[in-house]
Design an enzyme around this catalytic site. Structure first.
Site, short mmCIF file in Angstrom:
data_model
loop_
_atom_site.label_atom_id
_atom_site.label_comp_id
_atom_site.label_asym_id
_atom_site.label_seq_id
_atom_site.Cartn_x
_atom_site.Cartn_y
_atom_site.Cartn_z
N SER A 63 -27.32 53.66 -11.74
CA SER A 63 -27.99 54.82 -12.32
C SER A 63 -29.06 54.35 -13.29
O SER A 63 -28.90 53.32 -13.96
CB SER A 63 -26.96 55.70 -13.03
OG SER A 63 -27.17 55.68 -14.42
N LYS A 64 -30.15 55.11 -13.34
CA LYS A 64 -31.26 54.64 -14.16
C LYS A 64 -30.93 54.75 -15.65
O LYS A 64 -31.56 54.09 -16.46
CB LYS A 64 -32.56 55.34 -13.80
CG LYS A 64 -32.59 56.81 -14.02
CD LYS A 64 -33.97 57.35 -13.65
CE LYS A 64 -33.96 58.86 -13.74
NZ LYS A 64 -35.09 59.46 -13.07
N ARG A 65 -29.95 55.57 -15.99
CA ARG A 65 -29.59 55.66 -17.40
C ARG A 65 -28.73 54.48 -17.83
O ARG A 65 -28.77 54.06 -18.97
CB ARG A 65 -28.84 56.97 -17.68
CG ARG A 65 -29.78 58.09 -18.09
CD ARG A 65 -29.08 59.42 -18.03
NE ARG A 65 -28.67 59.75 -16.66
CZ ARG A 65 -29.49 60.22 -15.74
NH1 ARG A 65 -30.76 60.45 -16.02
NH2 ARG A 65 -29.04 60.49 -14.53
N ARG A 66 -27.94 53.96 -16.90
CA ARG A 66 -26.97 52.94 -17.29
C ARG A 66 -27.38 51.52 -16.86
O ARG A 66 -27.12 50.56 -17.55
CB ARG A 66 -25.64 53.32 -16.62
CG ARG A 66 -24.45 52.49 -17.00
CD ARG A 66 -23.21 53.02 -16.29
NE ARG A 66 -23.50 53.30 -14.90
CZ ARG A 66 -23.06 54.38 -14.24
NH1 ARG A 66 -22.32 55.26 -14.85
NH2 ARG A 66 -23.36 54.56 -12.97
#
Ligand code: GLU
Length: 486
Positions: free
Chosen positions: A240-243
């Site tokens: 995920s791009k957030r993590r």
């Protein structure tokens, strides 16, 4: 175009940084397109979500693909096409589906549907199917899912996947304002561009029965489908791009070589067989077969990628390595004064670094000692190396030895000299060299010490040993003063 020539496409939405998963999809498509002279890879930028699109992301996609070797410089490349340019075609197709009775207008609100169904998770109930509504304000266009079924998606990776029509609602294909939904625009464009194989991420599998129905309703043979497995991190979570670090650009920036990246990405769900892993594109591309892609999730192992990259770095010839390092030596990326850089010294030190770095950006901390007036001290390294009883003793003995004009200034001789100095202190070479290494390079780890000393030259080595010695002594004095005061 002959009957059988393959036309694949890559259809990213420019709504963020270019994701490594997108890069893998692009490469799988690219490999197939390149396998035959007439094979084509169509790049279509799906830019219809005006609120989320940014031109720089489109540019980012195009340059990231070019970095991977996918560009118009190759005759298998076609495009880029922009979905927004096909708006009329989308509208026209929606109208055609309506006039052919394959779609109908609906004015139900979400609340009304929910109230009738009594369950927010149940889809649309077909309320407007036979109401014969004309187009008008507040009316969306829904596809009339035919009775019967199921729709069978024959997926090259997943095999036969059946979708019961009872579970496919009459889905919206155009909003009340006339704008098409993804499911429709994507199919219209694929039809228009003659795409005959759709290879994309697994997250689109749920759209596929709807899209297959649309292909059929438009009177075309649906494409061959293949849905690629998700890519997961070490905790088996979907990247995920957030993590996770997912932007291809960050890998590029850190100094991953495109050829290593390409090689690694190709192995996310596929393998060339016979336990081979490191393999250049030219060899891998002809072997690639979409039917061999594994349906289970693929682990993005950054450690392995680093190891791959290190191997690719070591395989470069010396001049090529220097050139690849060049962007990382730019003034805005280096701590030394711009005029301190010395090409000759760099060329001399480069092979030592080439054999040990894993990403190109690591060149800088490995060679900065050569171009800085003073090394950047890593405090942990300093404290460890300069322990009482070792630091001062080694520094002063080495300084004395290296000040001897008879000392040959060449790596082998310097090693022997330091070995002897260490022995006199009762220290093995490993222990004996730590204070010298930290004094001249700032760190306990780095390039081979004696080659580094040779390159740095006698005067600079002596000056650094002297400066370090002064610092050690000053620190000791301070400690003693503190101890007696305390
Ligand atoms: N624009 C879609 C996406 O980026 C592409 C879907 C497809 O490949 O069909 O997810």
């Amino acid at each position: 175009m002959s009957e059988t020539s393959i036309r694949v496409r890559f259809a990213p939405s420019p709504t963020g940084m270019f994701h490594v998963g997108g890069a893998r999809s692009a490469l799988f498509n690219w490999a197939l397109a390149q396998q035959t002279p007439e094979g084509r890879f169509v790049l279509r930028i799906e830019d219809t979500d005006a609120a989320r699109n940014k031109p720089e992301w489109t540019e980012g996609i195009i340059s990231a693909l070019a970095w991977l070797g996918i560009s118009e410089a190759d005759p298998h490349f076609e495009g880029p096409y922009f979905q927004s340019a096909y708006a009329d075609k989308h509208k026209e197709t929606a109208e055609r589906l309506y006039s052919g009775g394959k779609a109908y207008y609906c004015d139900c609100t979400r609340e009304q549907v929910q109230e009738r169904r009594g369950n927010p998770h149940l889809g649309y109930d077909g309320f407007c199917r036979d109401r014969g509504l004309e187009p008008g304000a507040g009316r969306a266009l829904r596809f009339r899912v035919p009775g019967g079924g199921p729709t069978v998606v024959d997926d090259k990776i997943r095999g036969r996947v059946e979708f019961d029509h009872d579970n496919i609602e009459d889905f919206v294909i155009a909003r009340a304002d006339g704008s098409p939904l993804f499911v429709l625009a994507n199919v219209v464009d694929d039809v228009e561009m003659g795409v005959n194989e759709v290879i994309r991420g697994e997250e689109h599998l749920s759209n596929t029965p709807k899209q297959q129905l649309l292909w059929e309703a438009l009177g075309h043979t649906p494409p061959v489908w293949a849905h690629l497995p998700v890519i997961v991190n070490e905790k088996r979570q979907k990247l995920s791009k957030r993590r996770d670090k997912v932007a291809l650009e960050s890998y590029q920036d850190e100094g991953y070589l495109p050829e290593a990246m390409v090689n690694y990405l190709m192995l996310l769900g596929w393998a060339p067989g016979e336990d081979r892993e490191i393999m250049p594109w030219e060899q891998m591309q002809p072997l690639f077969d979409i039917s061999d892609v594994n349906s289970s999730s693929a682990f993005f192992d950054e450690k392995k990628l680093r190891a791959f990259n290190g191997e690719y770095i070591r395989a470069l010839d010396a001049d090529e390595f220097v050139e690849r390092c060049r962007p990382y030596l730019a003034p805005d990326r280096t701590p030394w004064p711009a005029d301190a850089f010395d090409e000759k010294a760099f060329r001399a030190v480069a092979p030592l670094a080439q054999s040990r770095i894993a990403v190109l950006s690591e060149i800088v901390p490995n060679v900065d000692f050569l171009f800085l007036d003073e090394p950047v001290f890593d405090e942990k390294s300093w404290n460890k190396a300069m322990k009482p009883g070792v630091g001062e003793e080694m520094l002063s003995a080495a300084l004395e030895r290296f000040s001897d004009p008879g000392q040959v200034w060449e790596a082998e001789a310097l090693k022997t000299a330091l070995e002897e100095v260490g022995q006199a202190q009762g220290l093995k070479l490993g222990k004996a060299q730590a204070p010298v290494r930290v004094a001249v390079t700032g760190r306990t780890v780095g390039l081979p010490l004696f080659e580094s000393l040779e390159l740095l030259g006698r005067d600079r080595v002596r000056a650094r040993l002297k400066a370090a010695l002064e610092r050690v002594r000053a620190e000791q004095e301070r400690e003693q003063a503190d101890a007696s005061a305390g």
